[in-house]
Design a protein around this motif. Sequence first.
Motif, short mmCIF file in Angstrom:
data_model
loop_
_atom_site.label_atom_id
_atom_site.label_comp_id
_atom_site.label_asym_id
_atom_site.label_seq_id
_atom_site.Cartn_x
_atom_site.Cartn_y
_atom_site.Cartn_z
N LEU A 183 0.78 -1.33 0.15
CA LEU A 183 -0.05 0.18 -0.19
C LEU A 183 0.90 1.32 0.06
O LEU A 183 0.53 2.24 -0.63
CB LEU A 183 -1.09 -0.04 1.22
CG LEU A 183 -2.08 -0.88 1.13
CD1 LEU A 183 -2.92 -0.94 2.44
CD2 LEU A 183 -3.01 -0.82 -0.10
N CYS A 184 1.96 1.26 0.68
CA CYS A 184 2.95 2.37 0.92
C CYS A 184 3.56 2.63 -0.54
O CYS A 184 3.42 3.95 -0.86
CB CYS A 184 4.11 2.23 1.91
SG CYS A 184 3.51 2.51 3.69
N THR A 213 0.83 3.79 -3.02
CA THR A 213 0.50 5.31 -2.70
C THR A 213 1.70 6.25 -3.17
O THR A 213 1.21 7.15 -3.93
CB THR A 213 0.34 5.20 -1.18
OG1 THR A 213 -0.89 4.45 -0.93
CG2 THR A 213 -0.05 6.88 -0.75
N ILE A 214 2.76 5.93 -3.19
CA ILE A 214 3.87 6.80 -3.42
C ILE A 214 3.79 6.89 -5.02
O ILE A 214 3.89 8.07 -5.49
CB ILE A 214 5.34 6.30 -3.04
CG1 ILE A 214 5.53 6.43 -1.61
CG2 ILE A 214 6.44 6.92 -3.70
CD1 ILE A 214 6.60 5.80 -0.84
N LEU A 268 -0.19 8.53 -5.92
CA LEU A 268 -0.25 9.59 -5.31
C LEU A 268 0.71 10.90 -5.41
O LEU A 268 0.58 12.00 -5.91
CB LEU A 268 -0.48 9.59 -3.71
CG LEU A 268 -0.58 11.01 -2.91
CD1 LEU A 268 -1.97 11.61 -3.50
CD2 LEU A 268 -0.88 10.81 -1.35
N CYS A 269 1.91 10.57 -5.59
CA CYS A 269 3.37 11.18 -5.37
C CYS A 269 3.72 11.48 -6.91
O CYS A 269 4.13 12.30 -7.42
CB CYS A 269 4.38 10.95 -4.55
SG CYS A 269 4.14 10.67 -2.81
N ASN A 284 6.84 12.54 -1.48
CA ASN A 284 7.53 11.04 -1.54
C ASN A 284 8.55 11.10 -0.18
O ASN A 284 8.61 9.93 0.24
CB ASN A 284 8.03 11.19 -2.87
CG ASN A 284 9.14 9.83 -2.75
OD1 ASN A 284 9.00 8.66 -2.48
ND2 ASN A 284 10.31 10.28 -3.20
N LEU A 295 6.90 10.02 2.86
CA LEU A 295 6.18 8.73 2.98
C LEU A 295 7.10 7.62 2.79
O LEU A 295 7.02 6.31 3.26
CB LEU A 295 5.02 8.44 1.65
CG LEU A 295 4.18 9.45 1.82
CD1 LEU A 295 3.22 9.43 0.44
CD2 LEU A 295 3.06 9.09 2.82
#
Length: 302
Positions: A219-220, A223-224, A227-228, A259, A262
């Motif tokens: 998930l991390c 997400t990066i 999202l980033c 980023n 995270l």
Amino acid sequence: MTNHWVILSVYILTFLIGLPANLLAICTFVKKLGDKPSPNDILLFNLTASDLVFLLFLPLKMYEAAVGMKWHLSQSLCSIASYFFFTTIYTSSLLLMAIAIDRYLGLAFPFKYRLLRKPIYATAGSIIIWLVSAAHCSIVFIIVHMPDPNATVPKDVCYENFTEKQKRILLPVRLEFFVVIYTLPLLVCIFCYINCIYILYSRPHITKGKKQRAIGMALCTLTIFLLCFLPYNLSHLVGFSSNNSPWWRYYTLLPSTLNTCLDPFVFYFSSSTFRESKTVSLLKRWCFRHKKTQTDFEIVPK
């Protein structure tokens, strides 16, 4: 058309959160490298180093935002700042892909991969990743220092307002960035983590904590990427199709800076060295006590 105060605020927030978190991580991994580093530790060390290089050059972008997105410094400094700014973004995406591959191979082929899983290979892979991203982003120097015989006044912006000659070179290269060093690593990460989670949940002897960490890691990482990195890389696609850099491109860089805030979550889920470091242990203990105190306070009868 850009609100430079919004950009400056995000840069400052990123710097204040990302710098201490990554300094903690780099100290942890440096100690581990002096002992018996695993390939995962070497990849995470390089990811932390990439974030710190980004954060060291971020004050120059903060200065640019503070003076209204103008560049009153030399164009040579502009090219250096932009080069490291973009290089570290793509270095991070490639390193996240390498970490995903390492975890997948370790789960899918545990015995064969253990024989090949040596620190020297992770070191060589990290060097290749740095060279690939650095070579790609050298386009910054080419564009910034391309001679413009029609220029009559010095440029007061950094890496913006490109001429038609510059765009004929830059926009196709940006499209290649989108395909090769963003989309490809993203697809590799999705494949690796879906298979990692499937393998873990198909083996009943694997502990619940290890399964949860695998989900957290997946998930991390996603997400990066989504999202980033996705907004900024989409601006490459839009710029190529419209033959012009979109005006909102400045705003797409803001998630890319986050980023660095995270990545420490990636360190936490993927490295026992980082999870068991003294500072992280103290933070977890403090959070647990704070939560327990809050709960005890709520159940006290009035």
